[in-house]
Design an enzyme around this catalytic site. Structure first.
Site: not given
Ligand code: 9YW
Length: 443
Positions: A177, A416
């Site tokens: 992100d 995480e």
């Molecule tokens: C979002 C779920 C996801 C991961 C991503 C991570 C985070 C936040 O969480 O994203 O709101 O999508 O950056 O890699 O897939 O664990």
């Protein structure tokens, strides 16, 4: 990264904790990433989860992978989130995307309008290793039509000018992100951002939008202003009906992401293997795209590392991150570069002590406990260890895995992400891919 940590004595307890986390996040044939922050199904999360689950219940692991096809779009895209029918406390839920106005997914489930790193073929092969030959072939045959269409989507819709590399339209597609090069590419799309924020009210008003701030200390997540910018990109994508032809006419950042393309190159190799075993012939055009993608990775190299590239300008986004090492996982690094890359990755800048950081510790943007701006992520370290191994750096691979194991076991919880400086955990403490990959490390 020179000290070899001693393995903790009670790995059984740790394994039990991991199993508990996965059980707690099990929604049937899909697993949510965490009970508090992420109540739905995420694409690459499910892949890493399956890689762990195969050691416990291979059939359930296969179901986890197959369940991703439920979200497939008519154009072949597999979305980054398939929404579960739960009380929605997730901040970017169906109402932000409104994809049901444009498409019906394979199962009718709601989804986001973007994708995520294509780890599916890797997960399939790893799960396949644990199935007996007949079950494996059945699994591969069930998966293949959808998987082929997904790879075709990436190589056509997302490479319309036939450059070889696949282009992403949102940092959420990279899975990382707030990684600095992406934020730098994204922030300029809101030049009047500060003004807009002021008009909307105070920072608190924005924080109210951010329901995750209640779960995790705000300084360990994206800032509200950054999130606001990412939502704005979603709005542009929505207005473009999620079609690349329209999106490229907007100011949405378009990035040929190095990590995503590296994962795709590896996934393509796996796809060839899966198809061969299932006796399915891959379309000629796809085979050609696969080769061109592998060759095009070379264009992302400059001096001492690999970078992502701006689709519009062709300029490299010269902000170093851990993504630059994933070509090792892809297997595209020429022999004469390996020593340098491995040296950089194992140096204290990236690997101060507890595993490889997402951003080097001497970077001005480095924040040891803030998401993709510094922390150690278990999935990325898993990919890096694999990359080291395939280039014969067995000792470094072993040490990296031992480090990650040590990191998880010293907190005793499935965090995480972890600080590369002191090893403390952050984010969700019941995070599925950490639990799953721990099972894989222990196997
Ligand atoms: C979002 C779920 C996801 C991961 C991503 C991570 C985070 C936040 O969480 O994203 O709101 O999508 O950056 O890699 O897939 O664990």
């Amino acid at each position: 990264g020179t000290s070899v940590p001693t393995l903790p004595s009670d790995l059984q307890d740790l394994r039990a904790t991991a199993l508990e986390v996965l059980r707690g996040n099990d929604l049937g044939d899909v697993t949510r990433p965490s009970p508090t922050l992420y109540p739905h199904q995420w694409l690459w999360d499910s892949c890493f989860i399956a890689i762990g689950l195969r050691h416990v219940d291979p059939a359930r692991a296969a179901a986890e992978v197959l369940s991703l096809l439920r979200g497939q779009w008519p154009n072949g895209m597999i979305p980054h989130v398939i929404f579960a029918e739960v009380d929605d406390f997730y901040h970017a839920g169906p109402q932000r995307w409104r994809c049901d106005r444009y498409v019906v997914t394979a199962s009718g489930a709601q989804s986001t309008g973007i994708t995520q790193p294509p780890m599916i073929a890797e997960a399939a092969v790893r799960v396949g290793e644990m199935l007996d030959p007949k079950a494996r072939i059945d699994f591969y045959r069930a998966l293949l039509p959808g998987l082929i269409r997904f790879h075709e989507f990436l190589h056509t819709e997302r490479d319309p000018d036939d450059e070889g590399l696949v282009t992403l339209v949102h940092s959420w597609e990279s899975g990382m992100d707030n990684t600095p090069p992406w934020m730098e590419a994204t922030l300029p799309i809101t030049p009047r951002r500060v003004k807009v924020l002021r008009r909307l009210g105070t920072a608190e008003a924005l924080d109210a939008l951010r329901r995750d701030a209640k779960e995790v200390p705000a300084e360990e997540r994206l800032t509200s202003a950054d999130l606001f910018t990412l939502y704005r990109v979603v709005r542009e994508l929505r207005r473009s009906c999620y079609s690349f032809r329209n999106i490229r006419e907007t100011e949405v950042p378009l990035v040929q992401d190095v990590a995503f393309n590296a994962i795709l190159v590896r996934a393509n190799d796996h796809l060839v293997e899966i198809a061969a075993e299932a006796g399915v012939k891959l379309p000629k055009r796809l085979t050609r795209s696969m080769r061109r993608c592998r060759e095009a990775m070379e264009q992302l190299w400059s001096q001492s590392t690999y970078f992502s590239r701006d689709f519009r300008t062709g300029e490299l986004l010269r902000h170093e991150t851990v993504g630059g090492f994933l070509p090792l996982y892809a297997g595209v690094v020429p022999e004469e570069r390996i020593d340098g890359l491995v040296k950089a990755m194992t140096s204290p800048r990236y690997w101060p002590r507890y595993g490889v950081a997402s951003v080097p510790a001497d970077d001005p943007a480095f924040l040891p406990r803030c998401y993709w701006q510094g922390p150690v992520w278990v999935n990325i370290n898993w990919l890096l260890a694999d990359g080291l191994e395939r280039y014969g750096r067995l000792e470094a691979a072993r040490e990296l895995r031992a480090n990650v194991l040590n990191l998880i076991s010293s907190s005793g919880q499935m965090f995480e992400y972890y600080s590369p400086l002191d090893g403390t955990g952050a984010g969700s403490n019941s995070f599925s891919w950490t639990a799953a990959l721990l099972l894989d490390l222990l196997a």
